[in-house]
Design an enzyme around this catalytic site. Sequence first.
Site, PDB file in Angstrom:
ATOM      1  N   PRO A  44       9.577  -7.771  46.806  1.00 36.95           N
ATOM      2  CA  PRO A  44       8.820  -8.825  46.106  1.00 36.95           C
ATOM      3  C   PRO A  44       7.529  -8.340  45.435  1.00 36.95           C
ATOM      4  CG  PRO A  44       8.440  -8.967  48.458  1.00 36.95           C
ATOM      5  CD  PRO A  44       9.405  -7.843  48.265  1.00 36.95           C
ATOM      6  N   CYS A  45       7.681  -7.577  44.344  1.00 33.66           N
ATOM      7  CA  CYS A  45       6.479  -7.085  43.666  1.00 33.66           C
ATOM      8  C   CYS A  45       5.737  -8.223  42.955  1.00 33.66           C
ATOM      9  CB  CYS A  45       6.834  -5.957  42.694  1.00 33.66           C
ATOM     10  SG  CYS A  45       8.085  -6.407  41.513  1.00 33.66           S
TER      11      CYS A  45
END
Lengths: 230, 167
Positions: free
Chosen positions: A149-150
């Site tokens: 989850p950047c």
Amino acid sequence: MDQLDDLLAEYFNPAVAPKRLATRLARPAARATVVADPARFHLEASDRGIRRLVYGRGHDTAATAAARRHLARAREELAEYLAGARTYFSVPVDLEVGDFQGRVLTQAALIPYGETTSYAELARRIGHPRASRAVGNALGANPVPIVVPCHRIIRGDGSWGHYAFGGDMKTALLRLERTTPALVGSATTSIVCRKGCAHEQRISERHRVVFASLDDARSVGYRPCKVCQR
Amino acid sequence: MDEGAFTKVAEEYGARLYAVAFRLLGHRADAEDAVQRALMKAFAARAAYSPQWAVSTWLYRILTNVCVDELRRRRPTSEIDDAHRSTPSPAGAIGARIDVARALESVPREARVLLALHYVNGLSHRELAQIRGISVNTVKSQLARGKQILRVRLERGPHGPARRSPR
């Protein structure tokens, strides 16, 4: 009633509702979250897991039966995630990245659903406090956005920063995560699951209780699910 | 529950739900947002509503779920505001409010939620048990524990001797 009761009654004195509250509440909310059509995402998988996730033009790639199984599982989890029915991914990922980028992505994957952190904080966590720009580059080259989850990393001043799938998508993902609870307990079994667990999906609406942490759930007699919180 | 009924529910329960959300979240905009989300969820899940439940209990359950998840994302105030915490509170009613607010920070979150529901809207132990999906005995022990922590905090003060005796 002792003095503490008086103090609490005074402290919790009901707040006066703002004028025309009911009218505003009844107005259809224009904020229903539509993130993206899952069919517009394309995946590449190997025998070991998901290697790439892209948005827009493209096609799915999986050469072997094992890769196709990973791909099908990733597609299912992605659709659930985008619908607000899942808060974590259990499909394996197969990353071919350097040591630094590997550490950045591993740390990014630890940021809990619905929370955000800054590039500088992530740099500090991997032991390179002055490398926030390099952290940004490593995240920009994340081969599996959303699964790692950047989008939960934002600039220190609160602005979004660059995102591979565009700023609007980042806004939509963070808004989705803000309105989806992460830990759901069942009032009938006193077991608490992560949202997306097969057992969580079977809890009926009227038995759903949301908790802010596992410790909170334990404090009132709930125990963690053995399937999703091993 | 059709759309007309939804508007009626918003009119009838909006203010009460807002009172709880405001006391739990501490911000007007957040409270209003939480109430709206809760009402939308209640509307979306209206098929699951069972007439055995009071409408208010059902709505409080959904609202509390929304508020608790909102609290999850917040950092503890102690991390943000340590310096402010060490300053003495002013005397009088405002001082008492600040003392209670500080003391409440040391009460575990679940007990704090129960205290808010109990004192804002006077909900019974039975209703609290239904809302949080726990037994009546757990409600009683949580409230007692929360109040015990508050008593100790208010007597000793967070950093020094007592400014008031709550008994």
